[in-house]
Scaffold this active site. Structure first.
Site, PDB file in Angstrom:
ATOM      1  CG  HIS A 346      -2.295  -0.616   1.043  1.00 33.73           C
ATOM      2  ND1 HIS A 346      -3.389  -0.183   0.528  1.00 33.73           N
ATOM      3  CD2 HIS A 346      -2.474  -1.898   1.397  1.00 33.73           C
ATOM      4  CE1 HIS A 346      -4.054  -1.279   0.467  1.00 33.73           C
ATOM      5  NE2 HIS A 346      -3.661  -2.240   1.185  1.00 33.73           N
ATOM      6  CE  LYS A 534      -6.749  13.600   0.437  1.00 30.19           C
ATOM      7  NZ  LYS A 534      -6.837  12.571  -0.380  1.00 30.19           N
ATOM      8  NE  ARG A 535      -2.698   7.783   6.400  1.00 32.39           N
ATOM      9  CZ  ARG A 535      -1.422   7.957   6.107  1.00 32.39           C
ATOM     10  NH1 ARG A 535      -0.568   8.375   6.690  1.00 32.39           N
ATOM     11  NH2 ARG A 535      -1.309   7.381   4.897  1.00 32.39           N
ATOM     12  CE  LYS A 540      -2.824  10.304   3.108  1.00 30.77           C
ATOM     13  NZ  LYS A 540      -3.219   9.675   1.893  1.00 30.77           N
ATOM     14  CB  THR A 642     -10.402   4.729  -1.590  1.00 32.38           C
ATOM     15  OG1 THR A 642     -10.082   4.952  -0.298  1.00 32.38           O
ATOM     16  CG2 THR A 642      -9.666   3.460  -1.990  1.00 32.38           C
ATOM     17  CE  LYS A 646     -14.112   5.843   0.332  1.00 30.64           C
ATOM     18  NZ  LYS A 646     -13.179   5.984   1.409  1.00 30.64           N
TER      19      LYS A 646
END
Length: 801
Positions: A346, A534-535, A540, A642, A646
């Protein structure tokens, strides 16, 4: 159970009164929720039992999905939808004066995960059951989950998640299936019938007690199982400190991801991982041997999937049981093992690939360490046979080297399949991170792009949109999500687009109410809802987002001619408790928000909102209301994502880099229906490989960048003190590892383009519909079909009534 509203109401009232010994008017919402939950679980039970019996009688091959996280969210409404009784229950409750939404709010989000890894596992379980495939999950029943996030003066505070305060109506405790798990101690060797054998002596034994949750398929009788393990102390031993043993045992399943910045935390994490796999493997083997007996054919009946490196110890634990307890020779045991296990990677972040210090691993798991050493020795021997004399390559690929055990290396050596989670991610694994292993085992590597369950993220989370889709193209899309592409023929249907706009507006108004209730901030539902949830991690790049917002603030303040499409910037994220840099970014978001929201002029054009304690149920409120989906990771760093899927499925337009599954979203929707910016993965990797990036150049040559970076430390931001010096230093002194400044100008440009596009309502709605129509490819049904056909080799098994 009940076929109409009257039958439901009668059964509900009778059950409530029998359970709580009080009349309906005296009952509380908790009483009502618990009554309904237990009724539904009992309703499920017959099919649950029959599903397992069906697998046994038909001798079906089954898959067990081992994951440290299962972010399942709330289950009440989802189970009602999947059972096809949501309308009966909702209307029956309304007749009694109860809103189903109020009972949903009583249910706590299960504290079983953190981010995409755990949500992916939950989506996979939904698809397995809904597609009548024999597949189950194995995880840990965390008493307090990750943590409940509270924001105090802009700072993240962590509190224990109390999701089990009132119990969990969906679980069934099965103490008769408990197993022992052992730590510490020593290993003794002895000879028996001319063979050298080993036994684990002394040490500490804990009891793993399973709690089973039913996984209900959509409009099918299949009910699979999510088995969660809870650690309980074993019986008292003479001389043992009973209270300490109890505390140490319960700590194993108390929190997800204990802080591993110190040895004590590392030990606890390793304990968790071994606890999960030891309990799961023992349980799987016991069930198999009761049914089949012949261990040599195990892999013909069972596939075990490792979700990331956390459960990799399943491989040596399986070997331990085969060799030490079932008396197989090493070669036979290894043959069964390497035909049983499959592994999903991952990450492309080398620092995220787990490595365990031998000094911690060996004393905690002495026999497992011996087995890992043996696996390593034999693996290195096979490397030597191919790369004779190339010590450097063997050293790089070794499972045990330089005092560390490399879990990804162990996973690859012990599995028959290794997959990435998006096409670009798999290519990066093959060409960079795992290139040596790809050269050695090319047949093992494959790609399986992630997916999400549309039954949760569209049918449940956005019922108005789901109803519109069904009214337009029928309901086959719920079982066959690729049929969503039929919506493409309605791209110019003004009546449909008007309805789509109305639904989005209603979702935004609902989210605006939540924002006001939780944050006391009034936002305009007509503004562009620009969302990044998100995390929180540096790669990110929530930092890029907030620096852009600060730049917009500066433009509005200093340029009388500047105008922009009004926006509401929405953030949601948890930072790992020990990840201090990420926590500084949360504080920065709040400080910029304070600056923006309290300025009479700027706040007319934009607002900044941070919704605390981001979780599945909150995501279900946010995602249907989003206009713009921020997927802005440094290219090559996000394995897949993901959240991007969504948002796309709910009609938001992606603004992102060419990273992870964004690339495949671009291919599905076309470049005119997505906003792409920034460095490519190849460009990023070239910088890492050859150098040539100097963040100071961007700081000195772009006035916008210089201004916002200086504002981190010059007192512009309220309540900032010296909190943001680490961020300032990371961008300049440490040369901006994730290329925030390099991509800044490109990001500003694409953001303007997105704002301009939003002002053309008709065109924007067509883009939105295009994204919804092409989202069927990203259903986890497609992903699971690929896993089941190409990796696990399991087949559909429909329960006959």
């Amino acid at each position: 159970m009940f076929s109409n509203i009257c039958e439901f109401k009668e059964a509900f009232l009778k059950r409530l009164e029998m359970t709580y010994g009080k009349t309906f008017p005296e009952s509380t919402l908790n009483d009502q929720y618990s009554t309904l939950g237990h009724m539904i679980r009992e309703y499920i039970s017959t099919n649950w039992i029959q599903t397992n019996e069906n697998y046994r009688l038909n001798n079906e091959k089954q898959v067990y999905y081992l994951s440290i996280e299962f972010l399942i969210g709330r289950l009440l409404r989802q189970n009602l939808i999947n059972l096809g009784i949501d309308k009966i229950v909702q209307e029956g409750l309304e007749d009694l004066g109860i809103k189903l939404e109020d009972l949903e709010e009583i249910e706590a989000d299960a504290g079983l995960g953190n981010g995409g890894l755990g949500r992916l596992a939950a989506c996979f379980l939904d698809s397995l059951a809904s597609m009548d495939l024999p597949g189950h999950g194995c995880g840990i029943r965390y008493k307090h989950g990750l943590f409940e996030q509270k924001i105090v003066k802009g700072f993240q505070m962590e509190l224990p998640e109390q999701w089990l305060r009132h119990g969990h109506v969906w679980e069934v405790r099965k103490p008769d299936l408990a197993v022992d798990v052992s730590f510490w101690g020593k290993v003794e060797s002895y000879e028996e019938e001319g063979r050298l054998k080993y036994r684990h002596m002394g040490g500490e034994t804990v009891i793993a007690v399973p709690y089973d949750l039913p996984v209900v398929g959509y409009e099918t009788s299949t009910v699979n199982t999510l088995r969660l393990w809870s650690a309980e102390p074993s019986s008292y031993k003479a001389g043992q400190d009973t209270m300490r043993h109890k505390r140490d045992t319960e700590a194993i399943t108390e929190f997800l991801y204990p802080d591993d910045t110190h040895d004590e935390g590392k030990t606890l994490r390793l304990k968790q991982q071994y606890f999960l796999v030891s309990a799961s493997i023992r349980s799987i083997l016991r069930s198999y041997l009761e049914r089949h007996g012949d261990i040599h054919r195990f892999h013909e009946h069972i596939a075990i999937h490792i979700n990331d490196t956390h459960p990799v110890l399943a491989i040596p634990e399986f070997m331990r049981i085969l060799v030490d307890e079932l008396n197989l020779n090493w070669e036979d045991a290894w043959g069964i093992t390497t035909n049983t296990f499959a592994y999903t990677n991952h990450t492309t972040l080398s620092e995220a690939l787990e490595k365990w210090p031998v000094r911690i691993f060996q004393p905690l798991l002495p026999r497992i360490f011996m087995i890992v050493e043996e696996i390593n020795e034999r693996f290195c021997k096979s490397l030597w046979e191919k790369y004779t004399g190339d010590w450097q390559k063997i050293e790089q690929m070794a499972i045990v080297s330089h005092g560390e055990i490399k879990m990804a290396h162990l996973a690859i050596a012990g599995s028959y399949s290794v997959n990435g989670v998006a096409r670009i991610h798999t290519e990066i694994l093959k060409t960079r991170e795992m290139n040596l292993f790809y050269q050695f085992y090319p047949e093992k590597f494959n790609s399986k792009t992630n997916g999400i369950t549309h039954r949760r993220w569209l049918l449940k989370a956005n019922q108005s949109l789901a109803n519109l889709i069904t009214a337009t193209i029928g309901n086959r899309w719920i079982k066959e999500p690729h049929i969503l592409s039929s919506l493409l023929s309605y791209k110019n249907d003004s009546a449909l687009l008007t309805q789509l706009e109305l639904i989005k507006k209603q979702n935004k108004e609902r989210l605006a109410d939540i924002i006001f209730q939780q944050n006391g901030i009034t936002v305009d539902p007509n503004s562009l809802f620009d969302v990044q949830v998100k995390r929180l991690h540096a790669y990110k790049r929530q930092l890029l987002n907030i620096l852009h917002i600060l730049s917009l603030y500066n433009r509005i303040k200093h340029d009388d001619h500047f105008d922009m499409q009004p926006r509401t910037f929405i953030f949601g994220a948890k930072a790992s408790p020990g990840y201090f840099y990420a926590k500084k970014i949360i504080k920065l978001i709040h400080s910029v928000g304070q600056l923006v929201n309290n300025d009479k002029v700027v706040s007319q054009k934009m607002k900044v909102v941070f919704l605390e304690n981001y979780r599945v149920s909150l995501a279900e409120d946010i995602i249907p209301a989003a206009d713009l989906s921020e997927q802005i990771s440094t290219a090559s760093k996000e394995a897949s994502g993901t959240g991007n899927m969504k948002f796309m499925m709910n009609g938001a337009i992606t603004l992102g880099t060419l990273d992870g599954a964004n690339i495949e979203i671009l291919e599905q929707v076309g470049k005119e229906n997505i906003f792409i910016f920034g460095l490519s993965a190849d460009e990023v990797m070239k910088y890492y490989r050859e150098g040539g990036y100097y963040s100071m150049e961007y700081y000195h040559h772009d006035q916008r960048i210089k201004e916002v970076v200086d504002q981190l430390i010059d007192g512009t931001l309220p309540d900032s003190g010296d909190h943001f010096e680490p961020i300032y230093d990371s961008l300049l002194a440490e040369n901006d590892q994730y290329f925030v400044l390099r991509d800044f100008s490109s990001y500003v440009s694409i953001q303007k383009q997105a704002g301009d596009a939003f002002s053309d309502k008709s065109s924007w709605l067509q883009m939105s519909l295009q994204n919804i129509a092409q989202s069927g490819y990203f259903s986890s049904d497609r992903t699971i079909r690929e896993y089941s056909d190409e990796i696990w080799k399991i087949r559909q098994s429909i329960l006959q009534k």
